[in-house]
Design a protein around this motif. Structure first.
Motif, short mmCIF file in Angstrom:
data_model
loop_
_atom_site.label_atom_id
_atom_site.label_comp_id
_atom_site.label_asym_id
_atom_site.label_seq_id
_atom_site.Cartn_x
_atom_site.Cartn_y
_atom_site.Cartn_z
N SER A 22 0.85 -1.19 0.00
CA SER A 22 0.00 0.00 0.00
C SER A 22 0.88 1.24 0.00
CB SER A 22 -0.91 0.01 1.23
OG SER A 22 -1.62 1.23 1.31
N PRO A 23 0.72 2.13 -0.96
CA PRO A 23 1.46 3.40 -0.93
C PRO A 23 0.93 4.29 0.19
CG PRO A 23 -0.06 3.37 -2.77
CD PRO A 23 -0.10 2.00 -2.18
N LEU A 24 1.80 5.08 0.77
CA LEU A 24 1.44 5.99 1.85
C LEU A 24 1.76 7.41 1.42
CD1 LEU A 24 3.02 3.99 4.82
CD2 LEU A 24 0.63 3.95 4.08
N ILE A 25 0.76 8.27 1.40
CA ILE A 25 0.94 9.66 1.00
C ILE A 25 0.16 10.55 1.95
CG2 ILE A 25 0.70 11.36 -0.85
CD1 ILE A 25 0.57 9.04 -2.84
N SER A 26 0.81 11.54 2.52
CA SER A 26 0.11 12.49 3.37
C SER A 26 0.71 13.88 3.18
CB SER A 26 0.16 12.07 4.84
OG SER A 26 1.48 12.10 5.33
N VAL A 27 -0.12 14.90 3.35
CA VAL A 27 0.33 16.28 3.26
C VAL A 27 -0.39 17.09 4.32
CG1 VAL A 27 -1.40 16.84 1.50
CG2 VAL A 27 0.62 18.28 1.74
N GLY A 28 0.30 18.01 4.96
CA GLY A 28 -0.35 18.80 6.01
C GLY A 28 0.52 19.94 6.47
N ARG A 29 -0.07 20.77 7.31
CA ARG A 29 0.65 21.91 7.87
C ARG A 29 1.51 21.44 9.04
NH1 ARG A 29 -0.35 27.33 7.39
NH2 ARG A 29 -2.40 26.95 6.46
N GLN A 30 2.73 21.94 9.12
CA GLN A 30 3.61 21.57 10.21
C GLN A 30 3.15 22.23 11.50
OE1 GLN A 30 7.85 21.78 9.51
NE2 GLN A 30 7.57 21.71 7.29
N GLY A 31 3.14 21.43 12.58
CA GLY A 31 2.71 21.93 13.87
C GLY A 31 3.88 22.42 14.70
N ALA A 32 3.54 22.80 15.94
CA ALA A 32 4.58 23.30 16.84
C ALA A 32 5.50 22.19 17.31
CB ALA A 32 3.92 23.99 18.04
N GLY A 33 5.04 20.96 17.27
CA GLY A 33 5.85 19.84 17.74
C GLY A 33 5.28 18.55 17.22
N PRO A 34 5.96 17.41 17.49
CA PRO A 34 5.47 16.13 16.99
C PRO A 34 4.16 15.73 17.65
CG PRO A 34 7.29 15.82 18.53
CD PRO A 34 7.19 17.29 18.27
N ARG A 35 3.25 15.13 16.88
CA ARG A 35 1.96 14.67 17.39
C ARG A 35 1.85 13.18 17.11
NH1 ARG A 35 -2.60 17.57 18.19
NH2 ARG A 35 -1.84 19.29 16.90
N PHE A 36 1.30 12.42 18.07
CA PHE A 36 1.16 10.99 17.86
C PHE A 36 0.15 10.71 16.76
CE2 PHE A 36 -1.14 7.05 18.60
CZ PHE A 36 -0.09 6.14 18.55
N SER A 37 0.47 9.74 15.93
CA SER A 37 -0.46 9.28 14.91
C SER A 37 -0.34 7.77 14.79
CB SER A 37 -0.19 9.94 13.55
OG SER A 37 1.09 9.59 13.07
N SER A 38 -1.44 7.15 14.38
CA SER A 38 -1.49 5.70 14.24
C SER A 38 -1.77 5.35 12.79
CB SER A 38 -2.60 5.12 15.13
OG SER A 38 -2.89 3.79 14.78
N ARG A 39 -1.31 4.19 12.35
CA ARG A 39 -1.59 3.75 10.99
C ARG A 39 -3.08 3.52 10.79
NH1 ARG A 39 -2.95 -1.21 10.17
NH2 ARG A 39 -2.35 -1.05 8.00
N ASN A 40 -3.83 3.41 11.87
CA ASN A 40 -5.27 3.21 11.77
C ASN A 40 -6.03 4.52 11.54
OD1 ASN A 40 -5.40 0.28 12.43
ND2 ASN A 40 -4.50 0.98 14.34
N ASP A 41 -5.36 5.65 11.76
CA ASP A 41 -6.02 6.94 11.55
C ASP A 41 -6.33 7.13 10.07
OD1 ASP A 41 -5.46 7.27 14.20
OD2 ASP A 41 -3.93 8.81 13.91
N ASN A 42 -7.56 7.51 9.77
CA ASN A 42 -7.92 7.80 8.40
C ASN A 42 -7.65 9.27 8.10
OD1 ASN A 42 -9.05 5.28 7.22
ND2 ASN A 42 -10.38 5.41 9.01
N PRO A 43 -7.54 9.64 6.80
CA PRO A 43 -7.28 11.03 6.43
C PRO A 43 -8.27 11.98 7.08
CG PRO A 43 -7.07 9.61 4.51
CD PRO A 43 -7.61 8.75 5.62
#
Length: 270
Positions: A60-81
């Motif tokens: 599965s290809p993985l592609i994401s784009v977004g605004r950079q935040g003030a610091g790292p945020r936790f994310s899970s592979r289960n999170d949908n766009p």
């Protein structure tokens, strides 16, 4: 058997955040600021279809784009766009979407005689809360579009900790609920399909779809390059477990295991 890939395109753009309003007032555009583009690939062993007793290897290809935040945020592979419309740090809420691939007897001979599920999408909203700096709870509720006409709700809680400076371990429980419109598409068997497939007729109701747990180990190799290994287990329950497709040809136990790698490109827009 052809392998079907799912492209997840995450648009985490806080258009309604205070930062965007401030940008407007200063004469800048809503899109002005620092952004990232993340690209990668995941390889994993997963059931041939939801409820199958046989696994196959998929990419599965993985592609994401977004605004950079003030610091790292936790994310899970289960999170949908998702798109955060409210972001208060410890509380986030917004809209979410998911691409849903098609399913037919080309995916498995166990599906012969059953109705083809068209490709489509699910759209709705999400809420996530950080009660502590090492725990996140997230809920998504999505309405099916084209592939099914049901409502699906995913609930997940993840604890996460750095076991080394560049190595993060995370994991926690998951559960999924759905209405009859979802189950009818994936688990229902009408009289015509029963005659063609040899399965018992089955008309599902609403209820819990599955419960289980997942874990991941993520290595941040460089500032922009990261790699993960992950393991997910869920047990089908309720209308899903009661389906003749699962009882006669599938399994209530569903296991997914794999690895992924992503690279993040940073850029700015004026």
């Amino acid at each position: 058997m052809s392998h079907r890939s799912v492209v997840s395109i995450s648009l985490a753009i806080a258009l309604f955040s205070a930062g965007s309003v401030a940008a407007q007032e200063s004469g800048q555009h809503l899109w002005s600021g620092d952004w990232y583009l993340s690209v990668g690939v995941a390889g994993f062993s997963a059931p041939k279809f939801e409820g199958s007793s046989h696994n196959e290897f998929k990419f599965s290809p993985l592609i994401s784009v977004g605004r950079q935040g003030a610091g790292p945020r936790f994310s899970s592979r289960n999170d949908n766009p998702s798109l955060a419309l409210i972001d208060k740090g410890a509380f986030r809420a917004g809209i979410v979407g998911k691409f849903v691939p098609s399913r037919d007897d080309g995916d498995s001979s166990d599906l012969k005689g059953l109705k083809k599920v068209k490709w489509g999408a699910e759209a709705g909203g999400f809420v996530e809360v950080y009660p502590t700096d090492f725990l996140r709870a997230r809920a998504e509720v999505r309405q099916g579009i084209r592939s099914h006409d049901g409502i699906v709700a995913d609930l997940a809680v993840d604890a996460f900790t750095d076991i080394a400076p560049d190595l993060q371990l995370s994991g926690g429980p998951r559960a999924t609920f759905a209405t009859s419109g979802y189950y009818d598409a994936y688990y229902g068997v009408n009289a015509k399909q029963a005659a063609a497939s040899g399965l018992d007729p089955y008309k599902p109701s609403s209820g819990i779809q599955s419960y289980g747990a997942g874990t991941a180990l993520t290595w941040k190799a460089t500032e922009n390059l990261s790699a993960s290994s992950f393991l997910e287990y869920k047990r089908l329950a309720g209308p899903a477990a009661d389906s003749s497709l699962v009882r006669d040809r599938g399994s209530k136990n569903q296991v997914l295991i794999g690895v992924s790698a992503t690279y993040k490109f940073n850029f700015s827009l004026q």
